[in-house]
Scaffold this active site. Sequence first.
Site, PDB file in Angstrom:
ATOM      1  N   SER A  27       0.789  -1.223   0.000  1.00 29.05           N
ATOM      2  CA  SER A  27       0.000   0.000   0.000  1.00 29.05           C
ATOM      3  C   SER A  27       0.826   1.280   0.000  1.00 29.05           C
ATOM      4  O   SER A  27       0.318   2.327  -0.392  1.00 29.05           O
ATOM      5  CB  SER A  27      -0.947   0.006   1.209  1.00 29.05           C
ATOM      6  OG  SER A  27      -0.214  -0.039   2.417  1.00 29.05           O
TER       7      SER A  27
ATOM      8  N   HIS B 253      -5.829  -4.226  -1.391  1.00 31.84           N
ATOM      9  CA  HIS B 253      -5.674  -3.127  -2.346  1.00 31.84           C
ATOM     10  C   HIS B 253      -5.740  -3.610  -3.797  1.00 31.84           C
ATOM     11  O   HIS B 253      -5.175  -2.977  -4.686  1.00 31.84           O
ATOM     12  CB  HIS B 253      -4.356  -2.395  -2.094  1.00 31.84           C
ATOM     13  CG  HIS B 253      -4.380  -1.514  -0.893  1.00 31.84           C
ATOM     14  ND1 HIS B 253      -4.901  -0.233  -0.906  1.00 31.84           N
ATOM     15  CD2 HIS B 253      -3.974  -1.733   0.384  1.00 31.84           C
ATOM     16  CE1 HIS B 253      -4.795   0.300   0.296  1.00 31.84           C
ATOM     17  NE2 HIS B 253      -4.237  -0.592   1.101  1.00 31.84           N
TER      18      HIS B 253
ATOM     19  N   LYS C 214     -12.583  -1.011   1.126  1.00 29.08           N
ATOM     20  CA  LYS C 214     -11.872  -0.226   0.121  1.00 29.08           C
ATOM     21  C   LYS C 214     -12.689  -0.248  -1.176  1.00 29.08           C
ATOM     22  O   LYS C 214     -13.725   0.407  -1.261  1.00 29.08           O
ATOM     23  CB  LYS C 214     -10.441  -0.754  -0.053  1.00 29.08           C
ATOM     24  CG  LYS C 214      -9.625  -0.677   1.241  1.00 29.08           C
ATOM     25  CD  LYS C 214      -8.179  -1.015   1.035  1.00 29.08           C
ATOM     26  CE  LYS C 214      -7.428  -1.169   2.345  1.00 29.08           C
ATOM     27  NZ  LYS C 214      -7.500   0.002   3.252  1.00 29.08           N
TER      28      LYS C 214
END
Length: 416
Positions: free
Chosen positions: A209, A237, A268
Site C-alpha cells: 500500500s 488493495h 476499500k
Amino acid sequence: MFDNVRDDLRATIDEIASAGLLKPERVITTPQRAGIAVAGGTGGTAPGGGAVPDGVAVPGAGAAGGPREVLNFCANNYLGLADHPEVIAAAKEALDRWGFGMASVRFICGTQEVHKELEARLAAFLGQEDTVLYSSCFDANGGVFETLLDDRDAVISDALNHASIIDGIRLCKARRLRYANRDMAELEARLKEASDARRKLIVTDGVFSMDGHVAPLDEICDLADRYGAMVMVDDSHAVGFVGEGGAGTPELFGVRDRVDIITGTLGKALGGASGGYTAARGEICELLRQRSRPYLFSNSLAPVIAAASLRVLDLVSGSGEARERLRANTARFRTRMTEEGFTILPGDHPIVPVMIGDAAEASAMAERLLDRGVYVIGFSYPVVPHGQARIRVQLSAAHSAEDVDRAVEAFVAARG
C-alpha cells in the site's frame, strides 16, 4: 493513579508532534466521494479524538472557518462505490429486512442468511472453496496464523507486509522468517531454512500500500510448489479492480487455484464501509470457524453491510466500466506527473507515491495542496523508511479527467 501517567503520555505525544509525525484527523462534512467538504475553522477534533482548544486551527480550515470543497485523492474508494445510489438503496432495504445489528457472535445467534450468502458469493468471486467473514481484514489476518500454525511450523513473510499480518504472526508460535520485498532469491533461501518445518506458509500483500507495487504471485507459487509451502495473500488493495474480472492479484497472475488463503476487506474498493474476510480451502475455513479467536469472540458483521456488499459484488461483476475509468485516470495522472518532472514510483496501480524525500517538506506540500483544493496526505517515517517521505495519491473511478488534471496542476503550483 492516572495523574502519575498523564505527564508521561503527554511527553510521548509531544515527541510525536515535534518529530512532525502527529496524525490530525480532518472532519469530512459530506459523504465519501471524489469531491468532499472538509470542516475548517477552530474547534473540532484533535488527534486521539479530543476537542481542539479554542483558537487552535484545524488543518485545512478556510479563511472564514467554514467547510471547504476539495478534491479527494487519498481515499481507498477505488471504484467510486462508497456513495453509489444502488449500494445506498440496498443498505436501506437491508435495514428494514434484517435489522441494524446482530448483538451476538456467529456461533451463538449471530448468523443470518445474508451472511452465508455473502460468504458464498465472495468464495465464488475469488475462486476459493469457502469464505469466513470478519469485522475487518485486520481481524482476518489476526485470526489465521495462530489457528493454522504452531511451534512445528514456519511462516515466511514479505518485509513490507501490512501491520495486521505482522501482528497476526506475533500471535502464533511458528518460526518466523522474513524476506526482502518481492525478492524471490531471498524467499527461496528462507524456504530452504524452513525445510524441516511441518507446515510452511508464505504470506504476502497482493499490492503493497505504500508503494503500489504488486507481488509476483506466479513466482511465489512456483517456489511454494517446489518447497511444499502454502501461499496466503492479503489482497485488500486489489480485489474489485485488479485482474480482468476484478478478482485481484491471483486472477492477474493466473494462480487462483494455487493460492490457498486470500484475506481482504470490504472497506476499500468493495463499497468502502467495513468488514473483512478470509477466503480459502474448505478445511481451512472450517477450522477458522472453530478456532479463530477474532471470529469466535467478535460480533457478527452488521447485516446492512453484508447486504450492501452483495449489491457491490453485482456491480463489480456486471461491468468493467468503472475499472476502465480507474485505469484511464491512473495512466493519465502517472503520465502527466512524470512529464511535469515529479518522481513517482513505477507501476500501473492507482496508488501513486509522489516521492518527496524530506518528511517536513512532504507534510508542508500536502498542506499547500489542500490550500489549492486537493486533499492528500504526506507519509514519512516510521510508516516509510527515513529519507523516503512521500505524498501518496490514490486515484478513483469517481474522478473525472478534469479532476486528474486539476490535481496535477495543483502539484505543479505547490512545488517548493
